[in-house]
Design a protein around this motif. Structure first.
Motif, PDB file in Angstrom:
ATOM      1  N   HIS A  33       1.022  -1.104   0.087  1.00  0.00           N
ATOM      2  CA  HIS A  33       0.136   0.019   0.099  1.00  0.00           C
ATOM      3  C   HIS A  33       0.847   1.286   0.102  1.00  0.00           C
ATOM      4  O   HIS A  33       2.185   1.183   0.531  1.00  0.00           O
ATOM      5  CB  HIS A  33      -0.772   0.120   1.266  1.00  0.00           C
ATOM      6  N   ARG A  34       0.383   2.196  -0.581  1.00  0.00           N
ATOM      7  CA  ARG A  34       1.066   3.624  -0.475  1.00  0.00           C
ATOM      8  C   ARG A  34       0.176   4.324   0.628  1.00  0.00           C
ATOM      9  O   ARG A  34      -1.042   4.070   0.794  1.00  0.00           O
ATOM     10  CB  ARG A  34       1.006   4.538  -1.652  1.00  0.00           C
ATOM     11  N   SER A  35       0.685   5.095   1.251  1.00  0.00           N
ATOM     12  CA  SER A  35      -0.097   5.818   2.259  1.00  0.00           C
ATOM     13  C   SER A  35       0.445   7.593   2.507  1.00  0.00           C
ATOM     14  O   SER A  35       1.450   7.880   2.008  1.00  0.00           O
ATOM     15  CB  SER A  35       0.041   5.162   3.674  1.00  0.00           C
ATOM     16  N   LEU A  36      -0.422   8.280   2.879  1.00  0.00           N
ATOM     17  CA  LEU A  36       0.118   9.601   3.371  1.00  0.00           C
ATOM     18  C   LEU A  36      -0.760   9.910   4.636  1.00  0.00           C
ATOM     19  O   LEU A  36      -1.664   9.454   5.201  1.00  0.00           O
ATOM     20  CB  LEU A  36      -0.292  10.566   2.155  1.00  0.00           C
ATOM     21  N   ILE A  78      -5.868  13.401  -3.775  1.00  0.00           N
ATOM     22  CA  ILE A  78      -5.263  14.118  -2.508  1.00  0.00           C
ATOM     23  C   ILE A  78      -3.863  14.311  -2.535  1.00  0.00           C
ATOM     24  O   ILE A  78      -3.342  15.367  -2.126  1.00  0.00           O
ATOM     25  CB  ILE A  78      -5.858  13.270  -1.246  1.00  0.00           C
ATOM     26  N   ALA A  79      -3.153  13.125  -2.634  1.00  0.00           N
ATOM     27  CA  ALA A  79      -1.707  13.152  -2.787  1.00  0.00           C
ATOM     28  C   ALA A  79      -1.184  14.348  -3.739  1.00  0.00           C
ATOM     29  O   ALA A  79      -0.305  14.929  -3.383  1.00  0.00           O
ATOM     30  CB  ALA A  79      -1.017  11.839  -3.188  1.00  0.00           C
ATOM     31  N   PRO A 104       3.388  10.277   0.025  1.00  0.00           N
ATOM     32  CA  PRO A 104       3.693   8.820  -0.180  1.00  0.00           C
ATOM     33  C   PRO A 104       5.330   8.756  -0.467  1.00  0.00           C
ATOM     34  O   PRO A 104       5.854   9.671  -1.453  1.00  0.00           O
ATOM     35  CB  PRO A 104       2.842   8.491  -1.291  1.00  0.00           C
ATOM     36  N   GLY A 105       5.924   7.826  -0.343  1.00  0.00           N
ATOM     37  CA  GLY A 105       7.338   7.490  -0.505  1.00  0.00           C
ATOM     38  C   GLY A 105       8.338   8.382   0.403  1.00  0.00           C
ATOM     39  O   GLY A 105       9.419   8.465   0.070  1.00  0.00           O
TER      40      GLY A 105
END
Length: 154
Positions: A33-36, A78-79, A104-105
């Motif tokens: 998953h990517r997240s923020l 959103i990102a 993210p990242g």
């Protein structure tokens, strides 16, 4: 590793926001998953948004968490928006603790100038919270009540 949730340890000191490196998160299909994260103020009421549009709301390092339903958020939009609408974190101490985003990242917090953007995301997450599970209803209900109070949700 199904269901492992990526979390950033966020702690607020009197002069700086400290962010630890993320752990790995995997979706049910085994894909990462990517997240923020957005926080208001930085290190305070925090919403973690995952790439499937779900999320978690918590306050600082407190163990109380409220889960947010999948497809609540448009993660990519959103990102992208917060990436262009945020600034590098100030290098020196600030008088007030502003809202922040960790994109993210990255594990570097960024300053969000418009607090209403972060507050609106938090409110959207609160409205889409998942109800407490029946098997742990009392415990989760207390967690919901605590997060509601400290994050000042209606």
């Amino acid at each position: 590793m199904n269901g492992i949730i990526q979390r950033f340890a966020v702690a607020l000191s009197s002069t700086a926001l400290l962010v630890a490196a993320p752990t790995t998160l995997f979706a049910n299909d085994g894909q990462p998953h990517r997240s923020l994260l957005v926080s208001l103020p930085a290190g305070g009421c925090t919403l973690t948004i995952l790439s499937d549009g779900s999320g978690r709301i918590n306050y600082g390092a407190a163990p109380h968490t409220v889960k947010v339903a999948a497809r609540t958020f448009d993660f990519d939009r959103i990102a992208e928006s917060l990436s262009s609408d945020s600034l590098p974190w100030p290098g020196s101490a600030v008088d007030t603790v502003p809202p922040s985003v960790v994109l993210p990242g990255s594990n570097e917090p960024r300053l969000v100038e418009d607090a209403s953007v972060v507050r609106n995301l938090l409110e959207q997450g609160w409205r889409a919270r998942l109800p407490p599970l029946a098997i742990s209803y009392d415990h989760e209900n207390r967690q919901h009540a605590w997060v509601k109070r400290v994050c000042a949700f209606e």
